[in-house]
Design an enzyme around this catalytic site. Sequence first.
Site, PDB file in Angstrom:
ATOM      1  N   ASP A   1       0.853  -1.188   0.000  1.00 22.58           N
ATOM      2  CA  ASP A   1       0.000   0.000   0.000  1.00 22.58           C
ATOM      3  C   ASP A   1       0.890   1.238   0.000  1.00 22.58           C
ATOM      4  OD1 ASP A   1       0.863   0.341   2.624  1.00 22.58           O
ATOM      5  OD2 ASP A   1      -1.123   0.088   3.521  1.00 22.58           O
ATOM      6  N   HIS A   2       0.267   2.403   0.196  1.00 22.60           N
ATOM      7  CA  HIS A   2       0.991   3.669   0.165  1.00 22.60           C
ATOM      8  C   HIS A   2       2.063   3.776   1.246  1.00 22.60           C
ATOM      9  CE1 HIS A   2      -2.288   4.087   3.023  1.00 22.60           C
ATOM     10  NE2 HIS A   2      -1.553   5.017   3.633  1.00 22.60           N
TER      11      HIS A   2
ATOM     12  N   CYS B   1       3.117  -3.100   4.116  1.00 28.37           N
ATOM     13  CA  CYS B   1       2.375  -1.884   4.459  1.00 28.37           C
ATOM     14  C   CYS B   1       3.172  -1.172   5.538  1.00 28.37           C
ATOM     15  CB  CYS B   1       0.930  -2.183   4.877  1.00 28.37           C
ATOM     16  SG  CYS B   1       0.712  -3.171   6.368  1.00 28.37           S
TER      17      CYS B   1
ATOM     18  N   THR C   1       3.019  -1.254   8.899  1.00 27.77           N
ATOM     19  CA  THR C   1       3.433  -2.156   9.974  1.00 27.77           C
ATOM     20  C   THR C   1       3.472  -3.611   9.542  1.00 27.77           C
ATOM     21  OG1 THR C   1       1.163  -2.497  10.727  1.00 27.77           O
ATOM     22  CG2 THR C   1       2.407  -0.666  11.748  1.00 27.77           C
ATOM     23  N   GLY C   2       2.810  -3.952   8.463  1.00 29.19           N
ATOM     24  CA  GLY C   2       2.658  -5.332   8.033  1.00 29.19           C
ATOM     25  C   GLY C   2       1.441  -6.002   8.653  1.00 29.19           C
ATOM     26  N   ILE C   3       0.864  -5.372   9.645  1.00 23.71           N
ATOM     27  CA  ILE C   3      -0.263  -5.972  10.366  1.00 23.71           C
ATOM     28  C   ILE C   3      -1.499  -6.082   9.479  1.00 23.71           C
ATOM     29  CG2 ILE C   3      -1.848  -5.719  12.312  1.00 23.71           C
ATOM     30  CD1 ILE C   3       0.513  -4.285  13.791  1.00 23.71           C
ATOM     31  N   GLY C   4      -1.895  -4.982   8.871  1.00 23.06           N
ATOM     32  CA  GLY C   4      -3.084  -4.996   8.022  1.00 23.06           C
ATOM     33  C   GLY C   4      -2.957  -5.990   6.880  1.00 23.06           C
ATOM     34  N   MET C   5      -1.805  -5.978   6.224  1.00 21.31           N
ATOM     35  CA  MET C   5      -1.581  -6.906   5.108  1.00 21.31           C
ATOM     36  C   MET C   5      -1.668  -8.352   5.580  1.00 21.31           C
ATOM     37  SD  MET C   5      -1.129  -5.634   2.086  1.00 21.31           S
ATOM     38  CE  MET C   5      -0.357  -4.383   1.075  1.00 21.31           C
TER      39      MET C   5
ATOM     40  N   HIS D   1       8.686 -24.274  10.053  1.00 21.76           N
ATOM     41  CA  HIS D   1       7.624 -24.840  10.885  1.00 21.76           C
ATOM     42  C   HIS D   1       6.226 -24.657  10.310  1.00 21.76           C
ATOM     43  CE1 HIS D   1      10.273 -24.519  14.745  1.00 21.76           C
ATOM     44  NE2 HIS D   1      10.905 -25.081  13.734  1.00 21.76           N
TER      45      HIS D   1
ATOM     46  N   ARG E   1       7.524   0.846   8.087  1.00 17.60           N
ATOM     47  CA  ARG E   1       7.767   1.765   9.196  1.00 17.60           C
ATOM     48  C   ARG E   1       8.426   1.079  10.392  1.00 17.60           C
ATOM     49  NH1 ARG E   1       1.786   4.509   8.641  1.00 17.60           N
ATOM     50  NH2 ARG E   1       2.265   5.733   6.767  1.00 17.60           N
TER      51      ARG E   1
ATOM     52  N   HIS F   1       4.758 -30.607  12.362  1.00 12.54           N
ATOM     53  CA  HIS F   1       4.425 -29.382  11.636  1.00 12.54           C
ATOM     54  C   HIS F   1       3.349 -29.647  10.577  1.00 12.54           C
ATOM     55  CE1 HIS F   1       7.599 -27.518  13.811  1.00 12.54           C
ATOM     56  NE2 HIS F   1       8.539 -28.265  13.246  1.00 12.54           N
TER      57      HIS F   1
ATOM     58  N   ARG G   1       0.010 -29.808  12.301  1.00 13.14           N
ATOM     59  CA  ARG G   1      -0.511 -28.486  12.676  1.00 13.14           C
ATOM     60  C   ARG G   1      -1.044 -27.745  11.464  1.00 13.14           C
ATOM     61  NH1 ARG G   1       4.773 -27.720  16.426  1.00 13.14           N
ATOM     62  NH2 ARG G   1       4.032 -28.982  18.167  1.00 13.14           N
TER      63      ARG G   1
END
Length: 152
Positions: free
Chosen positions: A8-9, A65, A67-71, A98, A109, A134, A137
């Site tokens: 993203d931007h 993005c 933080t990478g969280i949204g993606m 794993h 960021r 693994h 799981r």
Amino acid sequence: MKIAIGADHAGYRLKDVIVPFLEKEGHEVVDMGCHCADSVDYPDYSVPVCDAVVRGEAERGILICGTGIGMSIAANKTAGIRCALVHDLFSAKATREHNDTNVLAMGERVIGPGVAEEIVKIWLDTPFSGGERHIGRINKVKAIEAQAAEAR
């Protein structure tokens, strides 16, 4: 390896560093945008990357993005995607060994280009261990996806 990449931007500048790095490493890159600082929505870039991986049009995907969280959240809504948010070298290796992740998320960021390149290299070069525990799981995660699909 063929790799789909999207940002993203808030992540396109790091993407613009990672794309030539991947090409220098001998990978084929499908750049799915974005290419500017104008505000956009991360799911609009996560979905095409993940769809390309699920359809087999790319072997792996990389999402960036702020933080990478949204993606990573958006990516993991796609059945068949195992996306890990990674900002350190140990996690880059462990998530391949794993979890057999097929999509990597990073935050522009949060980390700089040098660390990002190292993460990408480790993540791409590390094979899945194939360990029985693994695999078990991962199969449980696939069962959760199947239950969710049936509930729809």
